[in-house]
Design a protein around this motif. Structure first.
Motif, mmCIF file in Angstrom:
data_model
loop_
_atom_site.group_PDB
_atom_site.id
_atom_site.type_symbol
_atom_site.label_atom_id
_atom_site.label_comp_id
_atom_site.label_asym_id
_atom_site.label_seq_id
_atom_site.Cartn_x
_atom_site.Cartn_y
_atom_site.Cartn_z
ATOM 1 N N SER A 172 2.598 1.551 3.366
ATOM 2 C CA SER A 172 3.754 0.666 3.528
ATOM 3 C C SER A 172 4.962 1.213 2.789
ATOM 4 O O SER A 172 6.090 1.156 3.275
ATOM 5 N N MET A 173 4.727 1.730 1.611
ATOM 6 C CA MET A 173 5.812 2.297 0.820
ATOM 7 C C MET A 173 6.435 3.502 1.532
ATOM 8 O O MET A 173 7.660 3.652 1.553
ATOM 9 N N LEU A 174 5.608 4.358 2.099
ATOM 10 C CA LEU A 174 6.115 5.517 2.844
ATOM 11 C C LEU A 174 6.899 5.083 4.074
ATOM 12 O O LEU A 174 7.936 5.679 4.393
ATOM 13 N N ASN A 175 6.421 4.054 4.775
ATOM 14 C CA ASN A 175 7.146 3.543 5.942
ATOM 15 C C ASN A 175 8.533 3.060 5.550
ATOM 16 O O ASN A 175 9.519 3.335 6.247
ATOM 17 N N ILE A 176 8.641 2.360 4.466
ATOM 18 C CA ILE A 176 9.932 1.851 4.016
ATOM 19 C C ILE A 176 10.850 3.009 3.618
ATOM 20 O O ILE A 176 12.043 3.011 3.939
ATOM 21 N N MET A 177 10.309 4.007 2.943
ATOM 22 C CA MET A 177 11.125 5.155 2.538
ATOM 23 C C MET A 177 11.636 5.927 3.748
ATOM 24 O O MET A 177 12.800 6.346 3.780
ATOM 25 N N VAL A 178 10.813 6.102 4.764
ATOM 26 C CA VAL A 178 11.239 6.789 5.985
ATOM 27 C C VAL A 178 12.310 5.969 6.689
ATOM 28 O O VAL A 178 13.316 6.515 7.156
ATOM 29 N N PHE A 179 12.127 4.669 6.761
ATOM 30 C CA PHE A 179 13.119 3.799 7.406
ATOM 31 C C PHE A 179 14.462 3.876 6.689
ATOM 32 O O PHE A 179 15.515 3.989 7.325
ATOM 33 N N THR B 213 0.847 -1.181 0.000
ATOM 34 C CA THR B 213 0.000 0.000 0.000
ATOM 35 C C THR B 213 0.885 1.233 0.000
ATOM 36 O O THR B 213 2.094 1.153 0.211
ATOM 37 N N LEU B 214 0.299 2.358 -0.209
ATOM 38 C CA LEU B 214 1.045 3.611 -0.184
ATOM 39 C C LEU B 214 1.648 3.845 1.199
ATOM 40 O O LEU B 214 2.787 4.300 1.324
#
Length: 120
Positions: A12-19, A9-10
Motif C-alpha cells: 500500500s505504501m508503494l502504491n501511494i508513493m507511485v501515485f 502494508t508495504l
C-alpha cells in the motif's frame, strides 16, 4: 486479548508513493501541453482568417508574433518556418521542450504541426 493490528502494508505504501510521483510528473508536464494547445489555436486562427491570409507572408508572421506575445509564449528560434507555394503559405511548427524531473533527469516533449493559409 490481542487485537488484530491494522495499518498500511508495504505494498500500500508503494502504491501511494507511485501515485504521488505520477501526480507530480503530471503537474510538470501538463502546462507544456496546454501551452502547445494555445499555440495550435493561434496558428489555426491565423491561417484560417481570410483577412490575415490576404496580407501575405508578412501579415501572417506579424499576426502570429503578436498573438504569441499577448499569450506570453516564447518559442525557440527557428521553431516557426514559413514557405510559399503559389498562393498558399505553409506554416510549420517544430520544437521540443525539456522538463526537468529529478536532478539530472528530464522529460523531452516534441511538438510538430503543419498549417496552410491560402491567399484569396
Amino acid at each position: 486479548m490481542y487485537a488484530r493490528q491494522q495499518g498500511m502494508t508495504l505494498f500500500s505504501m508503494l502504491n501511494i508513493m507511485v501515485f504521488v510521483a505520477l501526480v507530480l510528473l503530471a503537474m510538470k508536464i501538463i502546462p507544456e501541453y496546454l501551452e502547445n494547445r494555445t499555440v495550435k489555436t493561434i496558428l489555426q486562427d491565423v491561417t484560417t482568417d481570410q483577412d490575415i491570409s490576404s496580407l501575405g507572408g508578412t501579415g501572417i508572421r506579424q499576426a502570429i508574433q503578436k498573438r504569441l506575445e499577448v499569450n506570453n509564449i516564447r518559442l525557440p528560434d527557428g521553431a516557426l518556418r514559413y514557405s510559399r507555394e503559389g498562393r498558399q503559405w505553409n506554416v510549420d511548427l517544430t520544437y521540443e521542450r525539456r522538463v526537468p524531473v529529478v536532478y539530472n533527469m528530464s522529460v523531452v516533449i516534441s511538438f510538430s504541426h503543419h498549417y496552410e493559409a491560402v491567399k484569396p
